[in-house]
Structure formats: structure tokens, C-alpha cells
Enzyme design. Structure first.
Site, PDB file in Angstrom:
ATOM      1  CG  LEU A   1      -1.958   1.139   1.272  1.00  0.00           C
ATOM      2  CD1 LEU A   1      -2.857   1.139   0.053  1.00  0.00           C
ATOM      3  CD2 LEU A   1      -2.797   1.056   2.541  1.00  0.00           C
TER       4      LEU A   1
ATOM      5  NE  ARG B   1       9.164  -3.759 -12.552  1.00  0.00           N
ATOM      6  CZ  ARG B   1       8.441  -2.701 -12.924  1.00  0.00           C
ATOM      7  NH1 ARG B   1       7.145  -2.813 -13.088  1.00  0.00           N
ATOM      8  NH2 ARG B   1       9.013  -1.544 -13.148  1.00  0.00           N
TER       9      ARG B   1
ATOM     10  CD  GLU C   1       6.980  -7.472 -18.136  1.00  0.00           C
ATOM     11  OE1 GLU C   1       7.410  -6.426 -18.659  1.00  0.00           O
ATOM     12  OE2 GLU C   1       6.320  -7.483 -17.101  1.00  0.00           O
TER      13      GLU C   1
ATOM     14  CG  HIS D   1       4.971  -3.746 -18.187  1.00  0.00           C
ATOM     15  ND1 HIS D   1       6.102  -4.239 -17.597  1.00  0.00           N
ATOM     16  CD2 HIS D   1       4.686  -2.593 -17.526  1.00  0.00           C
ATOM     17  CE1 HIS D   1       6.488  -3.424 -16.622  1.00  0.00           C
ATOM     18  NE2 HIS D   1       5.640  -2.415 -16.559  1.00  0.00           N
TER      19      HIS D   1
HETATM   20  P1  NAP Z   1       5.650   2.872  -3.487  1.00  0.00           P
HETATM   21  O1  NAP Z   1       4.883   4.125  -3.278  1.00  0.00           O
HETATM   22  O2  NAP Z   1       7.050   2.807  -3.013  1.00  0.00           O
HETATM   23  O3  NAP Z   1       4.808   1.692  -2.818  1.00  0.00           O
HETATM   24  C1  NAP Z   1       5.299   0.405  -2.689  1.00  0.00           C
HETATM   25  C2  NAP Z   1       4.711  -0.206  -1.429  1.00  0.00           C
HETATM   26  O4  NAP Z   1       5.150  -1.551  -1.335  1.00  0.00           O
HETATM   27  C3  NAP Z   1       5.141   0.498  -0.156  1.00  0.00           C
HETATM   28  O5  NAP Z   1       4.008   0.822   0.591  1.00  0.00           O
HETATM   29  C4  NAP Z   1       5.993  -0.532   0.583  1.00  0.00           C
HETATM   30  O6  NAP Z   1       5.748  -0.444   1.987  1.00  0.00           O
HETATM   31  C5  NAP Z   1       5.464  -1.840   0.018  1.00  0.00           C
HETATM   32  N1  NAP Z   1       6.445  -2.905   0.088  1.00  0.00           N
HETATM   33  C6  NAP Z   1       7.771  -2.851  -0.175  1.00  0.00           C
HETATM   34  N2  NAP Z   1       8.333  -4.056   0.012  1.00  0.00           N
HETATM   35  C7  NAP Z   1       7.335  -4.878   0.393  1.00  0.00           C
HETATM   36  C8  NAP Z   1       7.287  -6.241   0.748  1.00  0.00           C
HETATM   37  N3  NAP Z   1       8.391  -7.013   0.764  1.00  0.00           N
HETATM   38  N4  NAP Z   1       6.097  -6.773   1.082  1.00  0.00           N
HETATM   39  C9  NAP Z   1       4.977  -6.008   1.097  1.00  0.00           C
HETATM   40  N5  NAP Z   1       4.967  -4.705   0.778  1.00  0.00           N
HETATM   41  C10 NAP Z   1       6.135  -4.152   0.425  1.00  0.00           C
HETATM   42  O7  NAP Z   1       5.691   2.494  -5.006  1.00  0.00           O
HETATM   43  P2  NAP Z   1       4.605   2.800  -6.156  1.00  0.00           P
HETATM   44  O8  NAP Z   1       4.934   4.071  -6.815  1.00  0.00           O
HETATM   45  O9  NAP Z   1       3.248   2.605  -5.582  1.00  0.00           O
HETATM   46  O10 NAP Z   1       4.967   1.623  -7.204  1.00  0.00           O
HETATM   47  C11 NAP Z   1       4.888   0.278  -6.812  1.00  0.00           C
HETATM   48  C12 NAP Z   1       5.428  -0.642  -7.888  1.00  0.00           C
HETATM   49  O11 NAP Z   1       4.494  -0.731  -8.957  1.00  0.00           O
HETATM   50  C13 NAP Z   1       6.716  -0.204  -8.568  1.00  0.00           C
HETATM   51  O12 NAP Z   1       7.868  -0.510  -7.816  1.00  0.00           O
HETATM   52  C14 NAP Z   1       6.678  -0.947  -9.892  1.00  0.00           C
HETATM   53  O13 NAP Z   1       7.352  -2.174  -9.794  1.00  0.00           O
HETATM   54  C15 NAP Z   1       5.184  -1.189 -10.117  1.00  0.00           C
HETATM   55  N6  NAP Z   1       4.696  -0.428 -11.284  1.00  0.00           N
HETATM   56  C16 NAP Z   1       4.151  -1.103 -12.326  1.00  0.00           C
HETATM   57  C17 NAP Z   1       3.666  -0.410 -13.417  1.00  0.00           C
HETATM   58  C18 NAP Z   1       3.044  -1.109 -14.577  1.00  0.00           C
HETATM   59  O14 NAP Z   1       3.106  -0.593 -15.690  1.00  0.00           O
HETATM   60  N7  NAP Z   1       2.410  -2.252 -14.374  1.00  0.00           N
HETATM   61  C19 NAP Z   1       3.764   0.975 -13.467  1.00  0.00           C
HETATM   62  C20 NAP Z   1       4.338   1.636 -12.390  1.00  0.00           C
HETATM   63  C21 NAP Z   1       4.790   0.913 -11.299  1.00  0.00           C
HETATM   64  P3  NAP Z   1       6.878  -0.896   3.065  1.00  0.00           P
HETATM   65  O15 NAP Z   1       8.158  -0.297   2.595  1.00  0.00           O
HETATM   66  O16 NAP Z   1       6.366  -0.320   4.347  1.00  0.00           O
HETATM   67  O17 NAP Z   1       6.880  -2.370   3.064  1.00  0.00           O
HETATM   68  C1  8YV Z   2       7.067   1.735 -17.287  1.00  0.00           C
HETATM   69  C2  8YV Z   2       6.707   0.676 -15.046  1.00  0.00           C
HETATM   70  O1  8YV Z   2       6.298   2.194 -18.348  1.00  0.00           O
HETATM   71  O2  8YV Z   2       7.030   2.701 -13.903  1.00  0.00           O
HETATM   72  C3  8YV Z   2       7.243   1.482 -13.936  1.00  0.00           C
HETATM   73  O3  8YV Z   2       7.851   0.889 -13.042  1.00  0.00           O
HETATM   74  O4  8YV Z   2       6.707  -0.498 -14.993  1.00  0.00           O
HETATM   75  C4  8YV Z   2       6.109   1.334 -16.232  1.00  0.00           C
HETATM   76  O5  8YV Z   2       5.486   2.533 -15.872  1.00  0.00           O
HETATM   77  C5  8YV Z   2       7.974   0.792 -17.925  1.00  0.00           C
HETATM   78  O6  8YV Z   2       8.636  -0.026 -17.085  1.00  0.00           O
HETATM   79  C6  8YV Z   2       8.922   1.620 -18.799  1.00  0.00           C
HETATM   80  O7  8YV Z   2      10.172   1.555 -18.423  1.00  0.00           O
END
Ligand code: NAP
Ligand code: 8YV
Length: 312
Positions: free
Chosen positions: A152, A232, A261, A279
Site C-alpha cells: 500500500l 512486477r 517479459e 505491461h
Molecule cells: P511505493 O509508493 O514505493 O509503494 C510500494 C509499497 O510496497 C510500499 O508501501 C511498501 O511499503 C510496500 N512494500 C515494499 N516491500 C514490500 C514487501 N516485501 N512486502 C509487502 N509490501 C512491500 O511504489 P509505487 O509508486 O506505488 O509503485 C509500486 C510498484 O508498482 C513499482 O515498484 C513498480 O514495480 C510497479 N509499477 C508497475 C507499473 C506497470 O506498468 N504495471 C507501473 C508503475 C509501477 P513498506 O516499505 O512499508 O513495506
Molecule cells: C514503465 C513501469 O512504463 O514505472 C514502472 O515501473 O513499470 C512502467 O510505468 C515501464 O517499465 C517503462 O520503463
């Protein structure tokens, strides 16, 4: 005026590549015939690096960049960067947080609705001409269900905001509880999965979350449970996921991310209770433009003031 040198590891959009080249002398590493050999010969000239959550920068590449000071990364994930090494060398890194929260959360909600209401599957049913032979089977309701969030943070919170419009109860699992958080914290991931109808993954990738979601969690989520992964691919044990879907131990899954991927296992592609996206979490025109602008703004801020706008 002499433009500052920037090393770019992998391609971004043409629009971004042009905007970068307007202000910087860009060396496109992916266009070099032998990228590592090029870095070994010429790496010491670079102080600034642009990359992405997709291409990152390896420890081997960093070794060839002795004068590197800052990395500006497109995307919010930092799993393809050797963070300890960066810390030891005093190299700062920025990502593009917050501007993509809406789109990734929108997509997570889309996957919840699609998997529960079987939208993609029913679309295939209509296209195949099967409707004339009988009605599509009933699906599962979305509103009023129990939502478990793993991670979260910024994106997880945006998913929760959307879920409130669907009158969902929310619990979450982070490594530790958040201060002043209105949602119930669940320290035990298996208990969270047992409670939840939908388990949505929004935690970071990398070694600390590798296969966090394995057989036990999937079985706890159960035959009526739905897993959504917009985090991821590495967070989920993919063979265990396939086994749980095949045996009926897990109800359905919606995936935007995968272990290797752009390869998606045939076993997943063959199953009907699976929604597969390539993705595209942040993949809207509006959000990608904001991400690009934030990379450029970070570069500029570092050059002008020695500090990044959105450091990790
Ligand atoms: P964020 O604000 O840092 O949130 C990540 C959350 O995960 C934090 O609340 C953290 O809390 C928790 N966390 C970290 N390690 C953990 C663990 N071992 N077990 C449970 N919870 C854990 O990051 P965000 O901006 O929301 O982004 C999150 C992730 O989404 C990115 O790192 C990226 O991999 C993914 N993402 C995917 C896409 C896509 O295109 N699908 C796009 C953008 C991002 P604690 O540190 O308190 O544990
Ligand atoms: C990206 C993502 O678009 O922000 C991240 O972590 O996974 C996506 O938003 C992608 O990985 C481009 O590098």
C-alpha cells in the site's frame, strides 16, 4: 553553447529522444555495435545517464562509468538498478513517481472488473459466434467485495481510492503498518489472501519480493479468489500460479507483468480464466508525456542545482 553529455541506455519514445537531443549531447548506447566494449573505451566521459524501469543499468555497465553522478530513470520501478552499488558510489537516481498512479490504478481496477465479470472471455465468446448456441455463464460480482492490497504505497492507495466507489472493504500488507492509515493491516500475507476476494499486488519487484506470492498464498486466496498483478512478474511464482489455475485452486488472475517479459508462458495464454495485458499500466498518452517531462525536469534540476526533483 556546448550541450552537456548524456548517456542513454535504451530507447524511449521518439518524442522523448528528440526532446533530450534538443538540450543534451546524447549517446545512444543501444545503437552501439558492442555496447559494453564502447563503455569500456569511452565510459569515463559520462556524468549523466538516462534509462528506464525497463532497461535499468547493470553493475557491469556501472563499472565502466567511473565519473557517473546521476541517473534519471523513466518509470517508478527500480528493480533493474544495483541500488547498493549506486549508494556506495554516491550516484543519485530519480524515478517518475505519482504521475502514473492514476493510470496504473485504473488498469488494476479494469483487471478486477474484467476477471470477475469475465469481460475478455465473454468478448471472445461473442466473436466466436457462440452466443447463438446459448447464454454466457454467470460471473462474479465486483461491488461490495473484499480487497487485499500487497504494497500500500502510492499506486496501492490510488487503487484503494477507486475501490471505495465500489464499496469494497480494504485490508493491506506492507512490511510494517502505516501510521494513521484507516485500513486494517494484516502482517500475515496468507491470512490476507484467505480474507480477500481480490488480492492486488502493487509492491516493488526485486530480490526482497521475489516469489512473495507462491503456492500457499494462492491456495489461501482460493477457488473463488482473484489475483491481480500490476507490480512486477518476479513477485509471483509463475509455475505455482499456472498450477493453481489449472487445478482450480485459484479462481482467476489478471496480469500486466510477467517473469520474463515479453515472453508469456503458453500455459497462461491457453487458460480462459486469465486476463493478459502487455505491461501497459502507465501506457496512456497523457501519463507517458508527464513521465517524460519529469525525466527531463530531473536532469535539468541536477545540472542547475546539483539535486534531483524526485530522488529515490
Ligand atoms: P511505493 O509508493 O514505493 O509503494 C510500494 C509499497 O510496497 C510500499 O508501501 C511498501 O511499503 C510496500 N512494500 C515494499 N516491500 C514490500 C514487501 N516485501 N512486502 C509487502 N509490501 C512491500 O511504489 P509505487 O509508486 O506505488 O509503485 C509500486 C510498484 O508498482 C513499482 O515498484 C513498480 O514495480 C510497479 N509499477 C508497475 C507499473 C506497470 O506498468 N504495471 C507501473 C508503475 C509501477 P513498506 O516499505 O512499508 O513495506
Ligand atoms: C514503465 C513501469 O512504463 O514505472 C514502472 O515501473 O513499470 C512502467 O510505468 C515501464 O517499465 C517503462 O520503463
Amino acid at each position: 553553447m556546448v550541450k552537456p553529455q548524456v548517456l542513454q541506455i535504451g530507447p524511449l519514445s521518439e518524442r522523448f529522444n528528440r526532446a533530450l537531443a534538443d538540450h543534451y549531447e546524447v549517446t545512444a548506447l543501444w545503437r552501439q555495435a558492442e555496447p559494453l566494449a564502447f563503455l569500456r573505451e569511452q565510459g569515463e566521459q559520462f556524468e549523466l545517464l538516462v534509462s528506464s524501469a525497463r532497461f535499468g543499468c547493470s553493475a557491469e555497465q556501472l563499472q565502466c562509468l567511473p565519473n557517473l553522478r546521476a541517473i534519471c530513470s523513466f518509470g517508478v520501478g527500480y528493480d533493474p538498478y544495483p541500488l547498493e552499488l549506486l549508494r556506495d558510489r554516491g550516484i543519485v537516481i530519480s524515478t517518475t513517481p505519482d504521475v502514473l498512479n492514476d493510470c496504473v490504478a485504473d488498469l488494476a481496477m479494469g483487471l478486477i472488473i474484467d476477471t470477475a465479470r469475465r469481460m475478455s472471455e465473454s468478448d471472445r465468446f461473442v466473436r466466436a459466434g457462440n452466443w447463438v448456441d446459448g447464454a454466457f455463464p454467470l460471473a462474479r460480482k465486483v461491488s461490495g467485495k473484499r480487497l487485499g492490497i500487497v504494497g500500500l504505497g502510492r499506486i496501492g492507495e490510488a487503487v484503494v481510492q477507486r475501490a471505495s466507489g465500489f464499496a469494497m472493504a480494504v485490508r493491506y500488507h506492507n512490511r510494517k503498518p502505516l501510521a494513521d492509515c484507516p485500513h486494517a493491516y494484516e502482517a500475515n500475507l496468507i491470512e490476507l489472501a484467505r480474507w480477500a476476494d481480490f488480492l492486488v499486488l502493487t509492491c516493488p519487484g526485486g530480490a526482497s519480493t521475489q516469489h512473495l506470492i507462491g503456492r500457499e498464498v494462492l491456495e489461501a486466496l482460493g477457488p473463488d479468489g482473484i489475483l491481480i498483478n500490476v507490480a512486477r512478474g518476479s513477485v509471483v511464482d509463475e509455475p505455482a500460479l499456472i498450477a493453481a489455475l489449472r487445478s482450480g485452486a485459484l479462481g482467476a488472475v489478471g496480469l500486466d507483468v510477467y517473469a520474463a517479459e515479453p515472453q508469456v508462458p503458453l500455459a497462461l495464454r491457453e487458460l480462459d480464466n486469465v486476463v493478459l495485458l502487455p505491461h501497459i499500466g502507465s501506457g496512456s498518452e497523457e501519463t507517458r508525456l508527464q513521465m517524460e517531462e519529469l525525466v527531463l525536469a530531473n536532469l535539468q534540476a541536477f545540472l542547475e542545482h546539483g539535486e534531483l526533483l524526485t530522488p529515490l
